[in-house]
Design an enzyme around this catalytic site. Structure first.
Site, short mmCIF file in Angstrom:
data_model
loop_
_atom_site.label_atom_id
_atom_site.label_comp_id
_atom_site.label_asym_id
_atom_site.label_seq_id
_atom_site.Cartn_x
_atom_site.Cartn_y
_atom_site.Cartn_z
N SER A 228 63.27 -35.07 -59.77
CA SER A 228 64.28 -35.45 -60.50
C SER A 228 64.83 -36.37 -61.39
O SER A 228 64.13 -36.42 -60.41
CB SER A 228 66.10 -33.93 -59.55
OG SER A 228 66.80 -34.05 -60.05
N TYR B 3 69.23 -35.89 -51.66
CA TYR B 3 68.46 -34.67 -52.08
C TYR B 3 67.74 -35.82 -53.01
O TYR B 3 67.00 -36.19 -53.26
CB TYR B 3 69.65 -33.63 -53.09
CG TYR B 3 68.59 -33.49 -54.39
CD1 TYR B 3 67.98 -32.38 -54.33
CD2 TYR B 3 68.47 -33.71 -55.52
CE1 TYR B 3 66.82 -31.93 -55.50
CE2 TYR B 3 67.94 -32.65 -56.92
CZ TYR B 3 67.26 -31.91 -56.78
OH TYR B 3 66.45 -31.40 -57.34
N1 NAP Z 1 67.37 -26.98 -62.03
C1 NAP Z 1 67.69 -27.87 -61.87
O1 NAP Z 1 68.67 -28.46 -62.52
C2 NAP Z 1 67.05 -29.05 -61.46
C3 NAP Z 1 67.31 -30.19 -61.86
C4 NAP Z 1 65.92 -31.47 -61.47
C5 NAP Z 1 64.53 -30.81 -60.24
N2 NAP Z 1 65.19 -29.31 -59.76
C6 NAP Z 1 64.05 -28.66 -58.97
O2 NAP Z 1 63.64 -28.04 -59.56
C7 NAP Z 1 63.33 -27.12 -58.46
C8 NAP Z 1 63.41 -25.26 -58.43
O3 NAP Z 1 64.92 -25.14 -58.51
P1 NAP Z 1 64.70 -24.52 -59.67
O4 NAP Z 1 66.00 -25.24 -60.64
O5 NAP Z 1 64.20 -23.07 -60.31
O6 NAP Z 1 66.23 -23.84 -58.52
P2 NAP Z 1 66.33 -22.45 -58.03
O7 NAP Z 1 66.28 -20.84 -59.44
O8 NAP Z 1 67.59 -21.85 -56.85
O9 NAP Z 1 64.82 -21.83 -56.86
C9 NAP Z 1 64.31 -22.32 -55.83
C10 NAP Z 1 62.60 -21.81 -55.83
O10 NAP Z 1 63.13 -22.02 -54.21
C11 NAP Z 1 63.17 -21.21 -53.32
N3 NAP Z 1 63.62 -21.49 -51.64
C12 NAP Z 1 64.70 -22.69 -51.36
N4 NAP Z 1 65.13 -22.52 -50.70
C13 NAP Z 1 63.52 -22.26 -49.43
C14 NAP Z 1 63.11 -22.17 -48.32
N5 NAP Z 1 63.42 -22.84 -47.13
N6 NAP Z 1 61.65 -21.39 -48.14
C15 NAP Z 1 60.58 -21.40 -49.45
N7 NAP Z 1 61.43 -22.06 -50.75
C16 NAP Z 1 62.78 -21.84 -51.05
C17 NAP Z 1 63.83 -20.48 -54.04
O11 NAP Z 1 62.75 -18.78 -52.48
P3 NAP Z 1 64.08 -17.82 -52.86
O12 NAP Z 1 65.11 -17.63 -53.85
O13 NAP Z 1 62.84 -16.47 -52.73
O14 NAP Z 1 64.85 -17.95 -51.34
C18 NAP Z 1 63.41 -20.49 -55.28
O15 NAP Z 1 61.98 -19.45 -55.88
C19 NAP Z 1 63.85 -27.38 -56.96
O16 NAP Z 1 62.46 -28.24 -56.27
C20 NAP Z 1 64.63 -28.75 -57.94
O17 NAP Z 1 64.42 -29.59 -56.52
C21 NAP Z 1 66.20 -28.86 -60.36
#
Ligand code: NAP
Length: 256
Positions: A136, A149
């Site tokens: 991130s 985080y």
């Molecule tokens: N969105 C942003 O702005 C952003 C920016 C920078 C980096 N990121 C990174 O991108 C990655 C994906 O994020 P996203 O934006 O796609 O978020 P998201 O839409 O909330 O998706 C998160 C995913 O992680 C899974 N997850 C959450 N807690 C978990 C646990 N305890 N065990 C196993 N799986 C778990 C969720 O599974 P379930 O839904 O099935 O629980 C879901 O599939 C993360 O590493 C995040 O830090 C995101």
């Protein structure tokens, strides 16, 4: 790396970036093992991409190894690991409970390390593979209100760089994707919506396209959007100026 016929495990593929990456990999001809925690949404994505679902709460001890074993059992190998599952936390550090710190570190840092530990040796043995870690911009620039985080993502960053050096020449590549703000359920999952006007959230399909292109082209770093590179460059070259600017324009988070 050619993607067709390769076997990929994407963690956190039941939603957001992971689901979009799973779709993109499937379109490129890869066979995808779709990991998630929510059984229904994980099965839905697996059906959509013609892949196999694997469930597990990666914040729990030992579960990353179980997920790796279950994924390996599907096609007897994993060529591509996309360690994407993650969660944010927003608020003043002094108000963070001990178990919230443990949970965030377990999911965002320890689980990817354990997945790599389980899956990398067989990639090195076959002299081919790709470990794609999802970091991130928070891990490169620091963000008030996201100290833990940001620390987990900074640790992943240095882990990726170290691992890349360690296995150079092995035929296995390591990438770190550095997204800015992405339009997913991430902010509602962390309990605090994204309420700033800028930077505008990037569409999830753009992140998936860049990440999968990065795997196909053996890239070490993938920035979304690309201009984000400016912030850590300023931080490295002019730390005093960077601190002044981030104090002025960054998040204001004071203990309540
Ligand atoms: N969105 C942003 O702005 C952003 C920016 C920078 C980096 N990121 C990174 O991108 C990655 C994906 O994020 P996203 O934006 O796609 O978020 P998201 O839409 O909330 O998706 C998160 C995913 O992680 C899974 N997850 C959450 N807690 C978990 C646990 N305890 N065990 C196993 N799986 C778990 C969720 O599974 P379930 O839904 O099935 O629980 C879901 O599939 C993360 O590493 C995040 O830090 C995101």
């Amino acid at each position: 790396m050619r993607l067709d016929g390769k076997v990929a495990l994407v963690t956190g593929a039941s939603a957001g970036i992971g689901a979009a990456v799973a779709e993109r990999l499937a379109v490129a001809g890869a066979r995808v093992v779709v990991h998630g925690r929510d059984a229904e949404r994980t099965a839905e994505v697996a059906t959509r991409v013609g892949g196999a679902p694997v469930l597990g709460d990666l914040a729990l001890p030992g579960v990353a190894a179980e997920v790796a074993d279950a994924a390996l059992a599907v096609h007897e190998r994993i060529d591509i690991l996309v360690a994407n599952a993650g969660l944010g936390w927003s608020g003043p550090f002094v108000q963070m409970r001990a178990e919230e710190i443990d949970h965030l570190v377990a999911l965002d840092l320890l689980a990817p390390l354990q997945l790599v530990r389980c899956l990398l040796p067989s990639m090195v043995e076959r002299r081919g593979g790709h470990v794609a870690l999802v970091g991130s911009i928070a891990g490169r620039t620091a963000v008030a209100g996201e100290a833990v985080y940001a620390a987990t993502k900074a640790a992943l960053d240095v882990f990726a760089e170290s691992l890349r050096l360690e296995i150079r020449g092995s035929g296995v590549f390591v990438s770190l994707t550095v997204p800015g703000v992405v339009d997913t359920g991430f902010f509602s999952a962390r309990g605090r919506p994204y309420d700033r006007k800028r930077p505008r959230p990037v569409p999830v399909a753009d992140v998936a396209r860049a990440l999968v292109d990065g795997i196909a082209n053996d890239r070490a770093e993938i920035w979304i959007p690309r201009w984000l590179r400016v912030a850590p460059a300023v931080r490295a070259l002019a730390p005093g100026l960077y601190r002044q600017l981030s104090a002025r324009f960054g998040e204001q988070v004071m203990p309540r």
